[in-house]
Design an enzyme around this catalytic site. Sequence first.
Site, PDB file in Angstrom:
ATOM      1  N   ARG A 118       0.861  -1.168   0.168  1.00 25.73           N
ATOM      2  CA  ARG A 118      -0.117  -0.016   0.029  1.00 25.73           C
ATOM      3  C   ARG A 118       0.841   1.355  -0.043  1.00 25.73           C
ATOM      4  NH1 ARG A 118      -3.017  -3.177   3.547  1.00 25.73           N
ATOM      5  NH2 ARG A 118      -4.543  -4.107   2.419  1.00 25.73           N
ATOM      6  N   LYS A 140       1.994  11.225 -11.322  1.00 25.28           N
ATOM      7  CA  LYS A 140       1.149  10.589 -11.912  1.00 25.28           C
ATOM      8  C   LYS A 140       2.031   9.121 -12.278  1.00 25.28           C
ATOM      9  CE  LYS A 140      -2.208  13.331 -14.189  1.00 25.28           C
ATOM     10  NZ  LYS A 140      -2.738  13.960 -15.623  1.00 25.28           N
ATOM     11  N   GLU A 182       6.710  18.068 -25.014  1.00 24.27           N
ATOM     12  CA  GLU A 182       6.218  18.645 -23.912  1.00 24.27           C
ATOM     13  C   GLU A 182       6.793  19.853 -23.471  1.00 24.27           C
ATOM     14  OE1 GLU A 182       3.577  16.887 -22.707  1.00 24.27           O
ATOM     15  OE2 GLU A 182       4.153  14.713 -22.960  1.00 24.27           O
ATOM     16  N   LYS A 224       5.341  23.085 -14.326  1.00 21.34           N
ATOM     17  CA  LYS A 224       4.684  21.872 -13.834  1.00 21.34           C
ATOM     18  C   LYS A 224       4.393  21.842 -12.496  1.00 21.34           C
ATOM     19  CE  LYS A 224       3.533  17.119 -14.572  1.00 21.34           C
ATOM     20  NZ  LYS A 224       3.538  16.154 -15.063  1.00 21.34           N
ATOM     21  N   GLU A 234      -5.796  16.718 -10.521  1.00 22.98           N
ATOM     22  CA  GLU A 234      -6.430  16.967 -11.784  1.00 22.98           C
ATOM     23  C   GLU A 234      -7.974  17.268 -11.613  1.00 22.98           C
ATOM     24  OE1 GLU A 234      -4.763  15.399 -15.151  1.00 22.98           O
ATOM     25  OE2 GLU A 234      -6.449  15.112 -16.131  1.00 22.98           O
ATOM     26  N   ARG A 238      -4.807  21.213 -13.567  1.00 20.08           N
ATOM     27  CA  ARG A 238      -3.964  20.336 -14.223  1.00 20.08           C
ATOM     28  C   ARG A 238      -4.382  19.746 -15.647  1.00 20.08           C
ATOM     29  NH1 ARG A 238      -0.437  15.962 -10.794  1.00 20.08           N
ATOM     30  NH2 ARG A 238       0.611  15.008 -12.536  1.00 20.08           N
ATOM     31  N   ASN A 242      -2.766  18.202 -20.556  1.00 18.91           N
ATOM     32  CA  ASN A 242      -3.268  17.286 -21.523  1.00 18.91           C
ATOM     33  C   ASN A 242      -3.473  17.659 -23.117  1.00 18.91           C
ATOM     34  OD1 ASN A 242      -2.961  14.930 -19.736  1.00 18.91           O
ATOM     35  ND2 ASN A 242      -5.001  15.713 -18.715  1.00 18.91           N
ATOM     36  N   HIS A 245      -3.056  15.663 -26.003  1.00 13.23           N
ATOM     37  CA  HIS A 245      -2.980  14.438 -25.432  1.00 13.23           C
ATOM     38  C   HIS A 245      -4.122  13.278 -25.847  1.00 13.23           C
ATOM     39  CE1 HIS A 245       0.321  15.787 -23.361  1.00 13.23           C
ATOM     40  NE2 HIS A 245       0.863  14.721 -22.797  1.00 13.23           N
ATOM     41  N   HIS A 249      -2.735  10.034 -27.532  1.00  7.40           N
ATOM     42  CA  HIS A 249      -3.416   8.847 -26.820  1.00  7.40           C
ATOM     43  C   HIS A 249      -3.977   7.754 -27.821  1.00  7.40           C
ATOM     44  CE1 HIS A 249      -2.694  10.169 -22.484  1.00  7.40           C
ATOM     45  NE2 HIS A 249      -1.334  10.198 -23.111  1.00  7.40           N
ATOM     46  N   HIS A 262       5.940   8.783 -27.597  1.00  7.93           N
ATOM     47  CA  HIS A 262       4.770   9.521 -26.894  1.00  7.93           C
ATOM     48  C   HIS A 262       4.800  11.027 -27.194  1.00  7.93           C
ATOM     49  CE1 HIS A 262       2.123  10.763 -23.766  1.00  7.93           C
ATOM     50  NE2 HIS A 262       2.701  11.473 -23.404  1.00  7.93           N
TER      51      HIS A 262
HETATM   52  P1  NAD Z   1      10.901   5.839 -22.775  1.00  4.18           P
HETATM   53  O1  NAD Z   1      10.884   5.771 -21.200  1.00  4.18           O
HETATM   54  O2  NAD Z   1      10.273   4.986 -23.325  1.00  4.18           O
HETATM   55  O3  NAD Z   1      12.378   6.137 -22.881  1.00  4.18           O
HETATM   56  C1  NAD Z   1      12.600   6.453 -24.425  1.00  4.18           C
HETATM   57  C2  NAD Z   1      13.936   5.686 -24.844  1.00  4.18           C
HETATM   58  O4  NAD Z   1      14.954   6.346 -24.356  1.00  4.18           O
HETATM   59  C3  NAD Z   1      13.856   4.385 -24.293  1.00  4.18           C
HETATM   60  O5  NAD Z   1      14.455   3.296 -25.336  1.00  4.18           O
HETATM   61  C4  NAD Z   1      14.832   4.346 -23.147  1.00  4.18           C
HETATM   62  O6  NAD Z   1      15.544   3.129 -22.777  1.00  4.18           O
HETATM   63  C5  NAD Z   1      15.885   5.243 -23.836  1.00  4.18           C
HETATM   64  N1  NAD Z   1      16.680   6.246 -22.680  1.00  4.18           N
HETATM   65  C6  NAD Z   1      16.019   6.657 -21.665  1.00  4.18           C
HETATM   66  N2  NAD Z   1      17.261   7.463 -20.994  1.00  4.18           N
HETATM   67  C7  NAD Z   1      18.227   7.279 -21.707  1.00  4.18           C
HETATM   68  C8  NAD Z   1      19.409   7.884 -22.051  1.00  4.18           C
HETATM   69  N3  NAD Z   1      19.832   8.734 -20.769  1.00  4.18           N
HETATM   70  N4  NAD Z   1      20.198   7.565 -22.931  1.00  4.18           N
HETATM   71  C9  NAD Z   1      19.961   6.673 -23.812  1.00  4.18           C
HETATM   72  N5  NAD Z   1      18.828   5.905 -23.811  1.00  4.18           N
HETATM   73  C10 NAD Z   1      17.822   6.428 -22.938  1.00  4.18           C
HETATM   74  O7  NAD Z   1      10.050   7.219 -23.037  1.00  4.18           O
HETATM   75  P2  NAD Z   1      10.060   8.722 -22.580  1.00  4.18           P
HETATM   76  O8  NAD Z   1       9.646   9.520 -23.565  1.00  4.18           O
HETATM   77  O9  NAD Z   1      11.074   9.107 -21.555  1.00  4.18           O
HETATM   78  O10 NAD Z   1       8.638   8.766 -21.734  1.00  4.18           O
HETATM   79  C11 NAD Z   1       7.397   8.176 -22.400  1.00  4.18           C
HETATM   80  C12 NAD Z   1       6.551   7.803 -21.386  1.00  4.18           C
HETATM   81  O11 NAD Z   1       6.132   8.701 -20.193  1.00  4.18           O
HETATM   82  C13 NAD Z   1       5.102   7.172 -21.853  1.00  4.18           C
HETATM   83  O12 NAD Z   1       4.564   6.083 -21.412  1.00  4.18           O
HETATM   84  C14 NAD Z   1       3.924   8.420 -21.223  1.00  4.18           C
HETATM   85  O13 NAD Z   1       2.827   7.874 -21.211  1.00  4.18           O
HETATM   86  C15 NAD Z   1       4.543   8.726 -20.009  1.00  4.18           C
HETATM   87  N6  NAD Z   1       4.361  10.044 -19.606  1.00  4.18           N
HETATM   88  C16 NAD Z   1       3.979  10.289 -18.144  1.00  4.18           C
HETATM   89  C17 NAD Z   1       3.821  11.441 -17.735  1.00  4.18           C
HETATM   90  C18 NAD Z   1       3.426  11.494 -16.282  1.00  4.18           C
HETATM   91  O14 NAD Z   1       2.872  12.579 -15.924  1.00  4.18           O
HETATM   92  N7  NAD Z   1       3.673  10.563 -15.365  1.00  4.18           N
HETATM   93  C19 NAD Z   1       3.854  12.649 -18.514  1.00  4.18           C
HETATM   94  C20 NAD Z   1       4.313  12.444 -19.589  1.00  4.18           C
HETATM   95  C21 NAD Z   1       4.526  10.998 -20.344  1.00  4.18           C
HETATM   96  N1  GLY Z   2       1.539  14.868 -17.911  1.00  5.72           N
HETATM   97  C1  GLY Z   2       0.328  15.135 -17.471  1.00  5.72           C
HETATM   98  C2  GLY Z   2       0.547  15.530 -15.899  1.00  5.72           C
HETATM   99  O1  GLY Z   2       1.211  15.085 -15.474  1.00  5.72           O
HETATM  100  O2  GLY Z   2      -0.595  15.699 -15.455  1.00  5.72           O
END
Ligand code: NAD
Ligand code: GLY
Length: 360
Positions: A118, A140, A182, A224, A234, A238, A242, A245, A249, A262
């Site tokens: 938890r 998130k 972003e 942010k 949200e 917040r 999106n 998005h 998505h 993404h």
């Molecule tokens: P990712 O985590 O897939 O990373 C992208 C690629 O880069 C991967 O192949 C990874 O292994 C590689 N990589 C990472 N760091 C590296 C480095 N320093 N050097 C070389 N390679 C590296 O993608 P992302 O764009 O970081 O994240 C996308 C994800 O984040 C999606 O799932 C999206 O839904 C999520 N997201 C979440 C939020 C949130 O608020 N939680 C906000 C935006 C996006």
């Molecule tokens: N990436 C959208 C949020 O954090 O609310």
Amino acid sequence: MKNLLVALGERSYPIYIGSGILRQSELFKKHIKSKQVVVVSNTTIAPLYMNSVLKNLDEYLVEQVILPDGEQYKTLDYVTQIFDKLLACKFSRNATLIALGGGVVGDMGGFAAACYQRGIAFLQIPTTLLAQVDSSVGGKTGVNHPLGKNMIGAFYQPQCVIADADVLDTLDDRQLSAGLAEVIKYGLIRDVDFFDWLEQNIELLLARDKSALAYAIEKSCKNKAEIVAEDETETGIRATLNLGHTFGHAIETGVGYGEYLHGEAVAIGTCLAADLSRRHGWLTDAEVARIINLFKKSALPITPPPQLDTDRFLDLMAVDKKNIDGKIRLILLKKIGLATLPIDVDQNLLELTLNTYGRK
Ligand code: NAD
Ligand code: GLY
């Protein structure tokens, strides 16, 4: 090093931004309150940065979980691998999880931390530009479902975010551009001066100029952090994060997770949102052109995948956390630097945008 605060009362936490800060043991020690530590990463990032992190952890009992790399593994099945390790090692409720990676590892690690017994403490060490400017901040966490992106998850804040700009040196150009999508978002939804700055400095960012990148990361995190402090779960403002998005998505789910990055899907989605904002009488033609041009210059795609027709788009967009009673609600732009809250869009205008924007 810059130190920003996400101000959430007793759940407040710092975002450390700097160069070489992954090697600052005191940052880790300050935020780890347990003996047991698990570092979650993936097969690409662990060989690059796991040792740097482990060097800070010599006085802890450390386990590792190395996940496969890719959006297609951001699922409940793969989060279970983290639970398996924690249980097999008899980790207790005061254990700490460190998520070392991009948004995928951060979202999965954070979700595992939210659920294990938890809730256990966790640290975010974002290694992509996208993760440093967005996903590691704000709590998130979650995973995808075949029928919808990020549909299973929790709000769960980390103890701190350690964003070391030096790790971006190993990131490929396509991923850097995806992160810029972003970054541009913050300018569009609430910071017109930042949007102007991005227009003037996009070449420097693409050339990985250190001080331009540091400025963009700090500005993004500041925007942010302010939004999250005002609306953690949200219920209002917040949702403006999106922008683009819901379209994005739909593209990620419709084409298959991992096909479009993404940030790429968000870039296309934001162009669609800009087109629709113009049709609602808000953005001018000139503003839409500036927006599309900035994404183009950032080496991001700007037109939707041809295989997603309007009916398929609408079907996919019907699965979205902003929707109420099955009705599609979107964030649009009143002008550059000012977003709407989620609105019930005019269905005819939405269909016009989907039928015409970027279609041959
Ligand atoms: P990712 O985590 O897939 O990373 C992208 C690629 O880069 C991967 O192949 C990874 O292994 C590689 N990589 C990472 N760091 C590296 C480095 N320093 N050097 C070389 N390679 C590296 O993608 P992302 O764009 O970081 O994240 C996308 C994800 O984040 C999606 O799932 C999206 O839904 C999520 N997201 C979440 C939020 C949130 O608020 N939680 C906000 C935006 C996006
Ligand atoms: N990436 C959208 C949020 O954090 O609310």
